[in-house]
Design an enzyme around this catalytic site. Structure first.
Site, PDB file in Angstrom:
ATOM      1  N   HIS A 238      39.142 -64.597   8.830  1.00 50.25           N
ATOM      2  CA  HIS A 238      40.314 -63.933   9.611  1.00 50.25           C
ATOM      3  C   HIS A 238      41.249 -63.785   7.952  1.00 50.25           C
ATOM      4  CE1 HIS A 238      38.573 -63.234  13.554  1.00 50.25           C
ATOM      5  NE2 HIS A 238      37.755 -63.524  13.092  1.00 50.25           N
TER       6      HIS A 238
ATOM      7  N   ASP B 237      34.892 -68.491   8.746  1.00 42.97           N
ATOM      8  CA  ASP B 237      36.077 -67.953  10.208  1.00 42.97           C
ATOM      9  C   ASP B 237      37.693 -68.097   9.559  1.00 42.97           C
ATOM     10  OD1 ASP B 237      36.291 -67.199  12.499  1.00 42.97           O
ATOM     11  OD2 ASP B 237      35.662 -68.394  13.587  1.00 42.97           O
TER      12      ASP B 237
ATOM     13  N   GLU C  18      30.086 -67.161  21.697  1.00 44.29           N
ATOM     14  CA  GLU C  18      30.490 -68.069  21.389  1.00 44.29           C
ATOM     15  C   GLU C  18      31.244 -68.882  22.464  1.00 44.29           C
ATOM     16  OE1 GLU C  18      34.376 -69.204  17.542  1.00 44.29           O
ATOM     17  OE2 GLU C  18      34.265 -67.404  19.555  1.00 44.29           O
TER      18      GLU C  18
ATOM     19  N   GLY D  46      39.265 -62.887  19.951  1.00 43.23           N
ATOM     20  CA  GLY D  46      40.227 -63.241  20.816  1.00 43.23           C
ATOM     21  C   GLY D  46      39.128 -63.867  21.988  1.00 43.23           C
TER      22      GLY D  46
ATOM     23  N   HIS E 187      32.580 -60.192  18.597  1.00 44.59           N
ATOM     24  CA  HIS E 187      32.671 -61.240  18.731  1.00 44.59           C
ATOM     25  C   HIS E 187      32.032 -61.565  20.148  1.00 44.59           C
ATOM     26  CE1 HIS E 187      35.988 -62.282  15.804  1.00 44.59           C
ATOM     27  NE2 HIS E 187      36.121 -63.524  15.748  1.00 44.59           N
TER      28      HIS E 187
ATOM     29  N   HIS F 101      32.791 -63.319   7.606  1.00 44.16           N
ATOM     30  CA  HIS F 101      33.213 -63.499   8.959  1.00 44.16           C
ATOM     31  C   HIS F 101      34.543 -64.187   8.835  1.00 44.16           C
ATOM     32  CE1 HIS F 101      33.716 -63.299  13.666  1.00 44.16           C
ATOM     33  NE2 HIS F 101      34.560 -64.271  13.191  1.00 44.16           N
TER      34      HIS F 101
ATOM     35  N   ASP G  95      44.817 -64.210   8.912  1.00 42.41           N
ATOM     36  CA  ASP G  95      45.941 -64.565   9.755  1.00 42.41           C
ATOM     37  C   ASP G  95      45.073 -66.394   9.701  1.00 42.41           C
ATOM     38  OD1 ASP G  95      43.417 -63.785  11.478  1.00 42.41           O
ATOM     39  OD2 ASP G  95      45.072 -64.060  12.696  1.00 42.41           O
TER      40      ASP G  95
END
EC number: 3.5.4.4
Length: 362
Positions: free
Chosen positions: A21, A300, A211, A181, A208, A19, A23
């Site tokens: 990202h 993350d 969370e 998101g 996701h 996991h 970006d």
């Protein structure tokens, strides 16, 4: 003799990352340079150190929605094929330096088409960057396998299209699909057609869930959507009761997830920043690990959380007193849960992870 557990020695251990990202992992210097090259003038700072501080402090917001706001700047400089290739290449380079031997890096192609790229061109650029990064790492004596997850934004309406993109590139380095998101108000069941498409094509996906939102998010992800893994999933702790004598009683959902060996992609530092948990010491990771849920350690967003896989592992060691055998178990958990083929997973476990941990354990 067992090797002491420090940031440096943990850095020597092989790691598997599920996991991360794309970006959320840029180098601050790269953000500054790409902004200058492509005319992006929205950065809050152009000094590299000041920009790094901005990302770190802005992300530590106590809210998932506010945590996501700084991504506008990283996404803003990732709108050309060259920029995407560079970011992907540097991602592999940074992970390899931390001795990550396997990684699944995710990103949302729909966020990178403002400069005129097609979705296919976006994925092509990222996969090309990953491949070049792997080759450069191998030349430097560091073997790493990086695969891609394509993500759809849960507040948008392109998830079915992105799912088709995942299947279209499945033999070129894309191994799965995800939605990400803000969770509140955007349940995973809004995207059932995308998940049904993935299942009908025998393709893998993670969601996701659990969370920023509670048990219903996890329940929907598993019961209705059929997720293979859970991104974060920390709120499963709400379905676990600790008796006065310290014994744990699992509710039906928690029991199901443990029985089915559903992997949890846990990201301790990020979970503190978004307010999902108050501190690493209060993170449910340890409870779930002791109850033998399939927990994995993840970064993350390395830029936003100012972290690495080694740093995440060290924080867990400091909070819960883990030893090398625990870190090996969490790493093998991740490899068992990867979306590559069984022979590939087994080869990395047996030929890379176990032999190198054997040296560290002594």
């Amino acid at each position: 003799m067992t090797t002491p557990l420090t940031l440096d020695t943990i850095g020597q251990a092989p790691k598997a990352l599920l996991h991360d990202h794309l970006d959320g992992g840029l180098r601050p210097a790269t953000v500054v340079e790409l902004a200058a090259e492509h005319g992006y003038d929205g950065l809050p700072a152009t000094d590299v150190d000041e920009l790094a501080t901005f990302f770190r402090t802005a992300a530590h917001s106590g809210s998932l929605e506010r945590y996501l706001e700084p991504f506008a700047h990283t996404v803003g400089v990732m709108q050309t094929a060259d920029a995407l290739h560079r970011v992907a290449y540097e991602c592999v380079e940074d992970l390899a330096r931390d001795n990550v031997v396997y990684a699944e890096v995710r990103f949302a192609p729909e966020l990178h088409i403002d400069g005129g790229l097609s979705l296919d061109a976006v994925v092509d650029a990222v996969l090309s960057g990953f491949a070049a990064g792997e080759k450069a790492a191998a030349a430097d004596g560091r073997t790493i396998t990086v695969r891609c997850l394509v993500t759809a934004m849960r507040h948008a309406a392109r998830s079915r299209e992105i799912a088709a993109l995942a299947v279209r590139f499945r033999d070129q380095g894309v191994v799965g699909f995800d939605i990400a998101g803000a969770e509140a108000g955007y349940p995973p069941t809004r995207h059932l057609d995308a998940f049904e498409y993935m299942r009908s094509n025998n393709a893998r996906f993670t969601i996701h869930a659990g969370e920023a939102f509670g048990l219903p998010s996890i329940h929907e992800a598993i019961a209705f959507c059929g997720a293979d893994r859970l991104g974060h999933g920390v709120r499963i702790v709400d379905d676990i009761t600790i008796d006065d004598d310290g014994a744990a009683r699992l509710g039906r959902l928690a029991s199901l997830l443990r029985d089915k060996r559903i992997p949890f992609e846990m990201c301790p530092s990020s979970n503190v920043q978004t307010g999902a948990v108050k501190s690493i010491a209060e993170h449910p990771f340890d409870l779930l690990a002791r109850l033998r849920f399939r927990v994995t350690v993840n970064t993350d967003n390395r830029l936003m959380s100012d972290t690495s896989m080694s740093q995440e592992m060290l924080r867990l060691v400091e909070a819960f007193g883990y030893g090398w055998s625990d870190l090996e178990r969490f790493t093998i958990n991740a490899m068992k849960s990867a979306f590559i083929s069984f022979p590939e997973r087994l080869a990395i476990i047996d030929e890379v992870i176990k032999p190198r941990y054997a040296v560290l354990i002594g």
